[in-house]
Scaffold this motif. Structure first.
Motif, PDB file in Angstrom:
ATOM      1  N   SER A 132      49.882  56.657  41.620  1.00 14.02           N
ATOM      2  CA  SER A 132      50.544  56.022  42.752  1.00 14.02           C
ATOM      3  C   SER A 132      49.801  56.247  44.060  1.00 14.02           C
ATOM      4  O   SER A 132      50.004  55.498  45.020  1.00 14.02           O
ATOM      5  N   ASP A 133      48.926  57.249  44.136  1.00 14.86           N
ATOM      6  CA  ASP A 133      48.126  57.468  45.346  1.00 14.86           C
ATOM      7  C   ASP A 133      46.785  56.748  45.279  1.00 14.86           C
ATOM      8  O   ASP A 133      45.851  57.112  46.003  1.00 14.86           O
ATOM      9  N   ALA A 134      46.664  55.754  44.390  1.00 12.99           N
ATOM     10  CA  ALA A 134      45.473  54.906  44.250  1.00 12.99           C
ATOM     11  C   ALA A 134      44.291  55.624  43.631  1.00 12.99           C
ATOM     12  O   ALA A 134      43.161  55.136  43.707  1.00 12.99           O
ATOM     13  N   SER A 135      44.507  56.757  42.978  1.00 18.66           N
ATOM     14  CA  SER A 135      43.433  57.404  42.228  1.00 18.66           C
ATOM     15  C   SER A 135      43.245  56.674  40.902  1.00 18.66           C
ATOM     16  O   SER A 135      44.225  56.263  40.263  1.00 18.66           O
ATOM     17  N   PHE A 136      41.990  56.550  40.490  1.00 20.09           N
ATOM     18  CA  PHE A 136      41.667  55.795  39.285  1.00 20.09           C
ATOM     19  C   PHE A 136      40.626  56.561  38.485  1.00 20.09           C
ATOM     20  O   PHE A 136      39.680  57.135  39.043  1.00 20.09           O
ATOM     21  N   SER A 137      40.799  56.551  37.179  1.00 21.05           N
ATOM     22  CA  SER A 137      39.829  57.164  36.274  1.00 21.05           C
ATOM     23  C   SER A 137      39.791  56.346  34.990  1.00 21.05           C
ATOM     24  O   SER A 137      40.819  55.800  34.553  1.00 21.05           O
ATOM     25  N   ALA A 138      38.615  56.273  34.389  1.00 24.81           N
ATOM     26  CA  ALA A 138      38.436  55.485  33.172  1.00 24.81           C
ATOM     27  C   ALA A 138      37.358  56.127  32.322  1.00 24.81           C
ATOM     28  O   ALA A 138      36.443  56.795  32.830  1.00 24.81           O
ATOM     29  N   ARG A 139      37.490  55.921  31.012  1.00 26.52           N
ATOM     30  CA  ARG A 139      36.508  56.411  30.049  1.00 26.52           C
ATOM     31  C   ARG A 139      36.145  55.299  29.076  1.00 26.52           C
ATOM     32  O   ARG A 139      37.005  54.512  28.666  1.00 26.52           O
ATOM     33  N   PHE A 140      34.873  55.265  28.717  1.00 29.44           N
ATOM     34  CA  PHE A 140      34.397  54.331  27.698  1.00 29.44           C
ATOM     35  C   PHE A 140      33.414  55.088  26.804  1.00 29.44           C
ATOM     36  O   PHE A 140      32.348  55.500  27.252  1.00 29.44           O
ATOM     37  N   ASN A 141      33.817  55.282  25.550  1.00 31.10           N
ATOM     38  CA  ASN A 141      32.981  55.963  24.567  1.00 31.10           C
ATOM     39  C   ASN A 141      32.717  55.015  23.410  1.00 31.10           C
ATOM     40  O   ASN A 141      33.620  54.284  22.982  1.00 31.10           O
ATOM     41  N   THR A 142      31.507  55.050  22.909  1.00 36.10           N
ATOM     42  CA  THR A 142      31.158  54.220  21.762  1.00 36.10           C
ATOM     43  C   THR A 142      30.249  54.996  20.832  1.00 36.10           C
ATOM     44  O   THR A 142      29.357  55.723  21.281  1.00 36.10           O
ATOM     45  N   ARG A 143      30.491  54.850  19.551  1.00 37.45           N
ATOM     46  CA  ARG A 143      29.665  55.470  18.518  1.00 37.45           C
ATOM     47  C   ARG A 143      28.667  54.429  18.030  1.00 37.45           C
ATOM     48  O   ARG A 143      28.962  53.598  17.179  1.00 37.45           O
ATOM     49  N   LEU A 144      27.457  54.468  18.580  1.00 32.44           N
ATOM     50  CA  LEU A 144      26.430  53.498  18.222  1.00 32.44           C
ATOM     51  C   LEU A 144      25.888  53.731  16.825  1.00 32.44           C
ATOM     52  O   LEU A 144      25.405  52.794  16.175  1.00 32.44           O
TER      53      LEU A 144
END
Length: 376
Positions: A132-144
């Motif tokens: 709600s305080d506009a903090s953002f986090s994201a993860r992207f993992n891939t097993r090639l």
């Protein structure tokens, strides 16, 4: 008409020396090229055969060298304060698709509202979180590849009255071998300031025996603003017994961290961690009063009951903490957290309620569908 008689030619049968080892037809010898290359190739094949004969296993990563103590027993990233309510909704198991709503009050560390969404298959993981305080986090993992995994994360923190804000980008590559793990991680890499800036971490952990693993980790960072680069090197060791694990990390700039984990019974685990810092030994801090020695020791225990888990820890700085998870019913879990700091004369209490709102279709999938294992 005259007939020509053909004489039978004798059949020559090669004589095999019984003292020689049998020929492995499934693995023919490599073609010979030159003497130097053959010596190197034979040495490498002999070394590989000796490694396979030892029966070594993958030792994990240096980041998780003390995971039994730091993640399983201690309250790291689990304790909180105030009131919190969390509602989780799972839609499928393979692929994994889940959303979460969390509400909190009375805490300076948690936002009033947090939304999280997760999607994962056996080769891909996508996770996003917004507060709600506009903090953002994201993860992207891939097993090639079954041995190669690429991980990335982004964190954006807006500025506020007491927080300057900022952003962080992390890129990580993991290669998992049969008896070793190699990692390369970069944090905020950039070429916009006329040169390479950011933090770069490379690590390698190798199993030497079925119980002993040795590793090396190097850190190189160069902040912006024309500041010079800095480098650090650390050595790591891990020894796994039948019901105990000991690990240690030594920093070349002055620092030692050791941990010891032991399983007392099927439901009781204990762990101790010692962190020693020897600041100023390199002479860089001579103007601050010379060398300084600091250390912290932490002792923790974990008890698993039929429907609850209790964790407690105490450190040498006078801080005591505990965490209790209780499953009231299969979809409802209650968590109580408490912390008391005698040195600062402070106390924190936390109470949380978690509800797993899974439908009947998901309950049926748990009996027939194998859950996906994303590359976390």
């Amino acid at each position: 008409m005259a007939t020509i008689g053909l004489e039978k030619q004798p059949v020559v049968v090669p004589v095999v020396d019984p003292s020689l080892p049998p020929l492995d037809v499934t693995r023919p010898p490599p073609p010979r090229t030159n003497a130097i290359f053959d010596v190197v190739l034979n040495t490498y094949q002999s070394f590989q055969e000796r490694r396979e004969a030892l029966g070594l296993r993958n030792p994990g990563t240096i980041d998780q060298i003390a995971k039994e103590v730091q993640r399983d027993v201690f309250l790291t990233n689990q304790t909180f304060s105030g009131l919190r309510a969390e509602l989780n909704k799972s839609f499928s198991l393979n692929p994994i698709f889940q959303v979460s709503h969390a509400f909190s009050m009375g805490s300076q560390m948690l936002s009033p509202y947090t939304f999280l969404a997760l999607y994962g298959t056996d080769n891909v993981l996508l996770q996003g979180q917004v507060d709600s305080d506009a903090s953002f986090s994201a993860r992207f993992n891939t097993r090639l590849h079954p041995r190669f995994t690429f991980k990335s994360s982004v964190q954006i923190q807006p500025s506020s009255g007491m927080n300057p804000g900022g952003a962080q980008v992390s890129l990580e590559q993991d290669y998992v071998g049969d008896d070793f793990t190699a990692q390369l991680k970069s944090i905020n890499p950039s070429l916009l300031e006329g040169g390479l800036t950011g933090m770069f971490i490379g690590s390698y952990l190798q199993s030497v025996t079925p119980r002993l693993s040795l590793g090396l980790e190097g850190v190189w960072q160069k902040p912006g603003g024309g500041m010079g680069p800095e480098a650090a090197l650390s050595y790591a060791a891990r020894y796994k017994g039948d019901d105990w694990v000991a690990s240690a990390q030594l920093l070349t700039q002055g620092g030692l961290q050791g941990s010891y984990w032991r399983r007392l019974t099927d439901k009781v685990e204990t762990g101790v961690d010692v962190n020693l810092q020897f600041a100023g030994l390199s002479g860089a801090n001579a103007m601050m009063g010379g060398a300084r020695k600091e250390g912290t020791a932490t002792l923790g225990a974990k008890y698993e009951f039929s429907r609850s888990i209790f964790r407690a820890q105490v450190d040498s700085q006078g801080k005591i903490g505990c965490l209790w998870d209780k499953i009231i019913a299969p979809p409802v879990k209650v968590t109580f957290a408490g912390e008391m700091d005698h040195a600062k004369n402070q106390a924190k209490l936390g109470l949380a309620v978690t509800i797993e709102a899974s439908g009947e279709e998901l309950m049926e999938q748990q009996e027939t569908v194998k859950p996906a294992s994303p590359p976390f």
